[in-house]
Write an enzyme that holds these catalytic residues in place. Structure first.
Site, PDB file in Angstrom:
ATOM      1  N   TYR A 288       0.111  -4.293  11.350  1.00 33.19           N
ATOM      2  CA  TYR A 288      -0.074  -2.938  10.844  1.00 33.19           C
ATOM      3  C   TYR A 288       0.497  -1.895  11.795  1.00 33.19           C
ATOM      4  O   TYR A 288       1.236  -0.995  11.396  1.00 33.19           O
ATOM      5  CB  TYR A 288      -1.550  -2.670  10.558  1.00 33.19           C
ATOM      6  CG  TYR A 288      -1.955  -3.093   9.174  1.00 33.19           C
ATOM      7  CD1 TYR A 288      -1.834  -4.423   8.773  1.00 33.19           C
ATOM      8  CD2 TYR A 288      -2.433  -2.179   8.248  1.00 33.19           C
ATOM      9  CE1 TYR A 288      -2.190  -4.821   7.501  1.00 33.19           C
ATOM     10  CE2 TYR A 288      -2.784  -2.571   6.970  1.00 33.19           C
ATOM     11  CZ  TYR A 288      -2.660  -3.893   6.600  1.00 33.19           C
ATOM     12  OH  TYR A 288      -2.996  -4.287   5.331  1.00 33.19           O
TER      13      TYR A 288
ATOM     14  N   ASN B 204     -10.331  -3.032   1.885  1.00 37.80           N
ATOM     15  CA  ASN B 204      -9.970  -2.982   0.471  1.00 37.80           C
ATOM     16  C   ASN B 204     -11.204  -2.675  -0.366  1.00 37.80           C
ATOM     17  O   ASN B 204     -12.315  -2.548   0.160  1.00 37.80           O
ATOM     18  CB  ASN B 204      -9.365  -4.324   0.019  1.00 37.80           C
ATOM     19  CG  ASN B 204      -7.950  -4.531   0.518  1.00 37.80           C
ATOM     20  OD1 ASN B 204      -7.150  -3.607   0.559  1.00 37.80           O
ATOM     21  ND2 ASN B 204      -7.638  -5.758   0.909  1.00 37.80           N
TER      22      ASN B 204
ATOM     23  N   HIS C 286       0.824  -1.217   0.000  1.00 33.12           N
ATOM     24  CA  HIS C 286       0.000   0.000   0.000  1.00 33.12           C
ATOM     25  C   HIS C 286       0.854   1.261   0.000  1.00 33.12           C
ATOM     26  O   HIS C 286       0.482   2.289   0.568  1.00 33.12           O
ATOM     27  CB  HIS C 286      -0.958   0.013   1.189  1.00 33.12           C
ATOM     28  CG  HIS C 286      -1.948  -1.108   1.191  1.00 33.12           C
ATOM     29  ND1 HIS C 286      -3.107  -1.070   0.448  1.00 33.12           N
ATOM     30  CD2 HIS C 286      -1.945  -2.310   1.819  1.00 33.12           C
ATOM     31  CE1 HIS C 286      -3.778  -2.195   0.629  1.00 33.12           C
ATOM     32  NE2 HIS C 286      -3.087  -2.967   1.452  1.00 33.12           N
TER      33      HIS C 286
END
Length: 491
Positions: free
Chosen positions: A345, A135, A62
């Site tokens: 993350y 997403n 990303h």
């Protein structure tokens, strides 16, 4: 609060970082006319040193993204299912920040490529920030986070050739049949959105909602674009990527600048917790959807993007999202991919941006204040003053509430490396076949052409055949047509 709220003055004399006025910003200091530059020229040293450090590591995935601020408005009462305060009443508004992205490409790659799109949404609620990191697809390639590094390695540059290799991609997908559903989606018509405004978003994972009575519901989020779905063919994308690599970022920015604010209708599929054990598909399997006939989407909100960032680096590149950022009334599920992301993350941003990344203006809470005992580290600004840095204490520091954000889930059995449990209709091909059979003949033709063009680049016949066989198991016609198309291209 935006970075602009804390912007420095742009009037007055130019200064160094320490505030001293700059006499000459055009000529470095030398030993005489034409002589060597002096190390005592601290403005030169400061500028070059800052320049060398003004980029942080790009995201591993990303990396290529664009973002905007907006507003989420509750349009229907969902308090029977969740006690989240920002969802507590119709008409309530919450500030948001949404970052769109591609997945596999680097920071300098083009927007118009065949790739999933990230849809990472931060709600600045009065109970803390809630990050919904999804997403533009309701599913994913794999169902267990332990496979994620291997999967991404196949999508990135090969360590020897320095390029993405078809052999690597199809070798992994062929040996990972659970990817068949997502690959069918990716190579279909929705694989290359025309813009970020013209695509749907999904939370993708299953999450927990819990209400004031402590009842638990499993949910999946849907964001349906009000602009309508628009996509690019492979040929259109190839041309656009070359002519305007920034096409999606430019489109989003310019739409907001002219007041054409993009919106999405927000809904959720809701499954009472008691129904999960006997549902025909594993409800926590990220490679599967919940058919809408089983659990219809309940609309409950409207998302609008209405303000561009003032500084892309500060507000888009340094923005940090974590699926572990929940608020009371919302929590995780046993989804094994989600469980891995809860760690990965936040840890990625600790590495990229620093341990105090969550205190940057774009990341910190806007509707409340973070109160904890974390101190120090890179970029710490002393915000806690003289307050104690331990707990418990008798100096009036923040204390625990005693009420968890989400309800506990019962567990049984032994520990071990255990595969995701299967339900009555679970296999790796049924939903891929269902998706294929929903397509028109024209859509099927484009899907076959897109897949065949990529598989034909594979150097080994066994890798190509194994990849094709997964689609054959999803639907015999699917595999037959794909095999013929690959053979025609490979001669």
């Amino acid at each position: 609060m935006s970075v602009q709220d804390e912007a420095i003055s742009t009037t007055g004399p130019l200064t160094t970082e320490s505030g001293a006025p700059v006499a000459d910003n055009q000529n470095s200091e030398t030993a005489g006319i034409g002589g060597p530059v002096l190390v005592q020229d601290q403005l030169l040293v400061e500028k070059l040193a800052h320049f060398n450090r003004e980029r942080i590591p790009e995201r591993v995935v990303h990396a290529r993204g664009a973002g905007a601020y907006g507003t989420f408005t509750v349009t229907a009462d969902v308090s029977r299912w969740t006690r989240a305060n920002f969802l507590s009443q119709v008409g309530k508004e919450t500030e948001t920040f949404l970052r769109f992205s591609t997945v596999a490409g680097s920071l300098g790659s083009a927007d118009a490529v065949r790739d999933p799109r990230g849809f990472a949404l931060k709600f600045y609620t009065e109970e803390g920030n809630y990050d919904l990191v999804g997403n533009n697809t309701p599913i994913f390639f794999i169902r267990d986070a332990i496979k994620f590094p291997d999967f991404i390695h196949t999508q990135k540059r090969d360590p020897y050739t320095g390029s993405q290799e078809a052999d690597n991609v199809w070798d992994f997908w062929g040996l990972s049949p659970e990817a068949t559903h997502q690959v069918t989606w990716l190579f279909g018509d929705r694989g290359i959105p025309a813009s970020y405004r013209h695509m749907d978003g999904f939370g993708s994972h299953t999450f927990q909602w819990n209400n004031e009575a402590g009842e638990v519901f499993w949910v999946r989020y849907h964001f349906k674009t009000d602009q309508g779905i628009k996509n690019l063919t492979q040929e259109e994308a190839n041309r656009l990527a070359g002519e305007d690599p920034d096409s999606h970022q430019r489109d989003l920015r310019e739409a907001i600048e002219r007041g054409d604010f993009p919106t999405w209708t927000v809904g959720v599929q809701i499954m009472p917790a008691a129904e999960a054990a006997t549902y025909r598909f594993n409800p926590f399997d990220l490679t599967k959807v919940w058919p809408h006939a089983d659990y219809p989407v309940v609309e409950f909100g409207k998302l609008e993007l209405n303000r561009n960032p003032d500084n892309i680096f500060a507000e888009v590149e340094q923005s940090a999202f974590s699926p572990a950022h929940f608020v009371p009334g919302i929590g995780p599920s046993p989804d094994k991919m989600l469980q891995g992301r809860l760690f990965a993350y936040a840890d990625a941003h600790r590495y990229r941006v620093g341990i105090n990344a969550d205190q940057l203006p774009v990341n910190r809470p806007h509707a409340t204040t973070a109160r904890n005992y974390g101190r120090d580290g890179l970029a710490y600004d002393g915000r806690h003053g003289r307050a104690k840095n331990y707990e418990p204490n008798s100096f009036g520091g923040p204390v625990q509430t005693g009420r968890p954000l989400w309800q506990p889930s019962p567990v049984t059995g032994v520990t071990g490396n255990i595969a995701t449990p299967s339900h009555a209709e679970d296999n790796d091909f049924v939903q891929a076949g269902n998706l294929y059979r929903l397509m028109s003949e024209e859509e099927k033709g484009r899907l076959i052409a897109n897949l065949a063009g990529f598989i034909a680049k594979v150097s080994r016949d066994d890798i190509a055949e194994r990849a094709i066989d997964n689609f054959r198991q999803a639907d015999p016609d699917y595999g037959k047509r794909l095999e013929a198309a690959v053979q025609a291209l490979r001669g």
